[in-house]
Write an enzyme that holds these catalytic residues in place. Structure first.
Site, short mmCIF file in Angstrom:
data_model
loop_
_atom_site.label_atom_id
_atom_site.label_comp_id
_atom_site.label_asym_id
_atom_site.label_seq_id
_atom_site.Cartn_x
_atom_site.Cartn_y
_atom_site.Cartn_z
N LYS A 246 -54.20 54.05 27.89
CA LYS A 246 -54.61 52.68 27.54
C LYS A 246 -54.04 51.76 28.59
CE LYS A 246 -56.93 50.67 24.21
NZ LYS A 246 -57.96 51.25 23.35
N ASP B 284 -61.88 47.21 25.77
CA ASP B 284 -61.24 47.09 24.45
C ASP B 284 -61.29 45.59 24.16
OD1 ASP B 284 -59.47 48.84 22.46
OD2 ASP B 284 -58.44 46.94 22.65
#
Ligand code: 2IT
Length: 446
Positions: free
Chosen positions: A125, A165
């Site tokens: 991430k 995201d």
């Protein structure tokens, strides 16, 4: 002391990152049955210790010029957590709440989620504390270009493949890919997913997280002799994930009656359907609050409140961000007689709330299973980029639906093997974990 408790105590003594600890505790505390069975092996290879320490954590400065000609500075991150199953894979989040703890929890969760998809993807991430709200197009482009000027050296189609995201949609992905292409001087579009269709994106990728969550719920409901049709849905958020969920719920005959933003929630008794769902896209592009929906459609707006426990329905679907549901919300949800909670955001439920809901018999679909459709179609985008061809909407949608059914089947198999009843939370954690642990042992100690 058990191996799991030992590892947990050690991490707690060394780390003070709240979100990361929350995610680790949630996963580790559900691995009991499998770790007991293979304790000696897992201890020998320090599987739990290695699975809770990222492969590497990259933090960098992102300096950019705002519209007034002033220099602004943000933090950039990429946490490459585990690549036992494939290249690191996971989104980029641009939001003021981003810090190392949030990045680590998301990358940790991503590792198990990606394992559940059965596609060859490790977990990562990244992102920045940059706040896209109120920024001009030019500012967003210059920020993305500066961000990529450092990130490019850490990523690649075979090493690490970012995507979007919160705060990173098609526009940002376009600027990031353009910057990457210019720096490396080659057209390697498998380096990032969530791209526009004209330069290697996949059909259904924008809808995938929401579609996948509803397909997963459909599987759960089948087992209960129920269907989406005629059910009332309580959703939070109004971004990409909420939008995709609304589309599929409507298509299957359900009704969405709430949405939320940073400013409160709305109640639309008639259902969020038709052009109202399209309006969500406009709200998102302009980064408006949810009040804009109430103003446009004349529905009740509840400032600074969450919808949980305030509105009656059958299914609760948190679609916004981490820790949206605390223990008080969980009690209100149970009080309201809600049967299903589907976590579409990442880790939207605090650990005590999660435990409470499961104990009270609510069927809880955990995020690492329920929202895996997004990254699954990212995986399919990577496949199409490698093949240098594009699949039709129907082809991608069918593959997505099969992947979600397969995730449910994997969980069922684990529940059966370890006598867990119908516990989707423990089942998903164990199913995701087993594959990663097996590959880590096979690949040797490093
Ligand atoms: O949380 C997630 O799974 C995502 N933001 C999607 C990640 C991806 O690589 O598509």
């Amino acid at each position: 002391m058990s191996y799991i408790s030992q590892v947990l105590e050690n991490i707690k003594a060394k780390e003070n990152q709240a979100e990361f600890l929350q995610a680790v505790e949630e996963v580790l505390s559900s691995l009991g049955p499998v770790v007991e069975e293979k304790e000696e092996l897992y201890k020998k290879y320090a599987i739990l210790e290695r699975l809770t320490e990222p492969d590497r954590q990259i933090i960098f400065r992102v300096a950019w010029t705002d519209d007034l000609g002033n220099t602004q500075v943000n933090k950039g991150y990429r946490v490459q957590f585990n690549n036992a199953l494939g290249p690191y894979k996971g989104g980029l989040r641009f939001h003021p709440t981003v810090n190392l703890s949030v990045m680590k929890f998301l990358a940790f969760e991503q590792t198990f989620k990606n394992s559940l998809t059965s596609l060859p993807m490790g977990g990562a991430k990244g992102g920045s504390d940059f706040d896209p709200r109120g920024k001009s197009d030019g500012e967003i482009m210059r920020f993305c270009q500066s961000f990529m000027t450092e990130l490019y050296r850490h990523i690649g189609a075979q090493t690490d493949v970012p995507a979007g995201d919160l705060g990173v949609g098609a526009k940002e992905i376009g600027y990031l890919f353009g910057a990457y292409k210019r720096i490396i001087g080659a057209y390697e579009n498998g380096v990032i997913t969530g791209k526009g269709l004209s330069y290697g994106g996949s059909l259904i990728r924008p809808e995938a997280t929401g579609f996948g969550a509803v397909y997963f719920l459909r599987e759960i409901m089948k087992g209960q002799g129920e269907e989406i049709k005629g059910k009332t849905f309580i959703l939070s958020g109004y971004g990409n994930v909420t939008w995709g969920s609304c589309l599929k719920i409507n298509e299957l005959g359900g009704k969405v009656v709430t949405l939320s933003g940073h400013d409160g929630f709305i109640y639309d008794e008639e259902g969020v359907k038709g052009e109202k769902v399209e309006f969500l896209e406009e709200m998102r592009a302009k980064r408006l609050g949810i009040k804009a929906y109430a103003d446009k459609y004349g529905v009740p707006f509840y400032p600074n409140q969450k919808p949980w426990g305030k509105i009656k329905g059958d299914v609760v679907m948190p679609c916004a961000t981490q820790n949206e549901i605390d223990i008080e919300d969980a009690k209100a949800i149970v009080q309201m007689g809600i049967k299903y909670v589907v976590e579409v955001a990442n880790m939207p439920t605090k650990n005590d709330a999660l435990k409470y809901l499961v104990e009270k018999g609510v069927i809880l679909a955990p995020s690492k299973a329920a929202n895996a459709g997004g990254v699954a179609v990212s995986g399919l985008e990577m496949s199409q980029n490698s093949l240098k061809l594009a699949w039709t909407k129907e082809e991608v949608d069918e593959k997505l639906s099969n992947i979600m059914v397969n995730i449910h089947n994997q969980i069922l198999a684990v529940c059966q093997k370890y006598n867990l009843g119908y516990d989707l939370v423990r089942g998903a954690n164990i199913a995701g974990f087993e594959k990663v642990a097996e590959a880590m042992i096979a690949e040797g100690v490093y």
